[in-house]
Write an enzyme that holds these catalytic residues in place. Structure first.
Site, short mmCIF file in Angstrom:
data_model
loop_
_atom_site.label_atom_id
_atom_site.label_comp_id
_atom_site.label_asym_id
_atom_site.label_seq_id
_atom_site.Cartn_x
_atom_site.Cartn_y
_atom_site.Cartn_z
N GLU A 1 0.60 -1.27 -0.06
CA GLU A 1 0.18 -0.01 0.00
C GLU A 1 0.80 1.19 -0.14
O GLU A 1 0.70 2.11 -0.65
CB GLU A 1 -0.96 -0.04 1.14
CG GLU A 1 -1.69 1.11 1.29
CD GLU A 1 -2.08 1.30 2.90
OE1 GLU A 1 -2.17 2.58 3.33
OE2 GLU A 1 -2.12 0.31 3.54
N ASP B 1 0.94 3.73 -3.22
CA ASP B 1 0.37 5.22 -3.06
C ASP B 1 1.25 6.12 -3.85
O ASP B 1 0.90 7.12 -4.65
CB ASP B 1 0.40 5.65 -1.62
CG ASP B 1 0.07 7.11 -1.40
OD1 ASP B 1 -1.03 7.44 -1.82
OD2 ASP B 1 1.02 7.94 -0.99
N ASP C 1 -7.13 1.04 0.30
CA ASP C 1 -5.68 0.43 0.64
C ASP C 1 -5.54 -0.73 -0.33
O ASP C 1 -4.18 -0.70 -0.74
CB ASP C 1 -5.61 0.19 2.07
CG ASP C 1 -5.64 1.40 3.08
OD1 ASP C 1 -5.61 2.47 2.48
OD2 ASP C 1 -5.80 1.19 4.35
N GLU D 1 -4.35 0.44 -3.83
CA GLU D 1 -3.02 0.94 -4.00
C GLU D 1 -1.99 -0.35 -3.70
O GLU D 1 -1.07 -0.54 -4.60
CB GLU D 1 -2.79 1.73 -2.78
CG GLU D 1 -3.41 3.24 -2.92
CD GLU D 1 -3.16 4.23 -1.76
OE1 GLU D 1 -3.35 5.36 -1.93
OE2 GLU D 1 -3.01 3.67 -0.49
#
Length: 230
Positions: free
Chosen positions: A46, A50, A119, A122
């Protein structure tokens, strides 16, 4: 295993290392319940995803929107990578049904929890990046996120600022917003607003707050202005 194959068909990418996909779909609650089994959560993925998402979106906007200043680019990027946007991606893939959750999290509605879904999106992007490189990650981001750019751009547009910029093309222009009415109960009031340019009405709108009504009025004015001046 069949569910993983099914999910790969949905996203249009076949993993060389399915373990990366499995990890991307693994919530920390599941990993905590299976300690000692070499099961890792998607939290590190995650973190990486991002940054990859932000980079690809920023690069795309920089290259395709040379007309926009930094502030507008920042606002559009934020609308594209925010939690709500990622939840929409997750829902389009029915991602929740593929997640590996701990029993408590699963019974508590974790599959539909926005933060968990965002999450996982990502983490998925990071898994594709690690498995197939930045080109594959960029391709998936375009499919899942950037194809929705125009819709998200419009949804996140600050029409009051846009209208102010249009008005300022000529000196001496004065914009003013006027409350023209309100209706409904105290907890569900709808405000009506009108925006005037040099005293002449150019747009009207409604909203559940005065700010929202002002944005709606400004939007009507901007769209009318842009229609008259291509």
């Amino acid at each position: 295993m069949e569910k993983l194959k099914e999910f790969q068909q949905k996203i249009g990418y076949d993993f060389q290392q399915e373990g990366l996909l499995r990890q991307a779909l693994t919530h920390s609650s599941y990993a905590n319940e299976h300690r000692g089994s070499d099961t890792h959560s998607n939290e590190r993925l995650e973190f990486l995803g991002d940054s990859i998402l932000g980079l690809v979106v920023a690069d795309h906007l920089y290259r395709t929107r040379p007309d926009l200043p930094e502030g507008d680019l920042t606002r559009i990027r934020a609308a594209l990578v925010c939690e709500n946007s990622l939840v929409e991606v997750a829902q389009s893939l029915d991602l929740g049904s593929y997640l590996r959750l701990g029993k408590g999290e699963d019974h508590g509605g974790g599959r539909a929890r926005p933060s968990i879904q965002a999450d996982a999106v990502e983490a998925l992007l990071a898994a594709v990046y690690l498995d197939g490189g930045i080109g594959q990650a960029r391709k998936l981001i375009h499919t899942l996120v950037l194809d929705q750019e125009q819709e998200k751009t419009a949804a996140g547009r600050d029409y009051k600022t846009a209208l102010q910029e249009l008005a300022q093309r000529e000196s001496g222009q004065v914009l003013a917003y006027h409350l023209t009415g309100e209706r409904g109960l105290d907890h569900a009031t709808v405000f009506a607003m009108e925006v005037c340019l040099n005293g002449q009405p150019i747009g009207a709108g409604q909203g559940h707050s005065k700010k929202e009504a002002e944005q709606a009025a400004a939007k009507a004015a901007v769209l009318a202005w842009e229609k008259e001046t291509p």
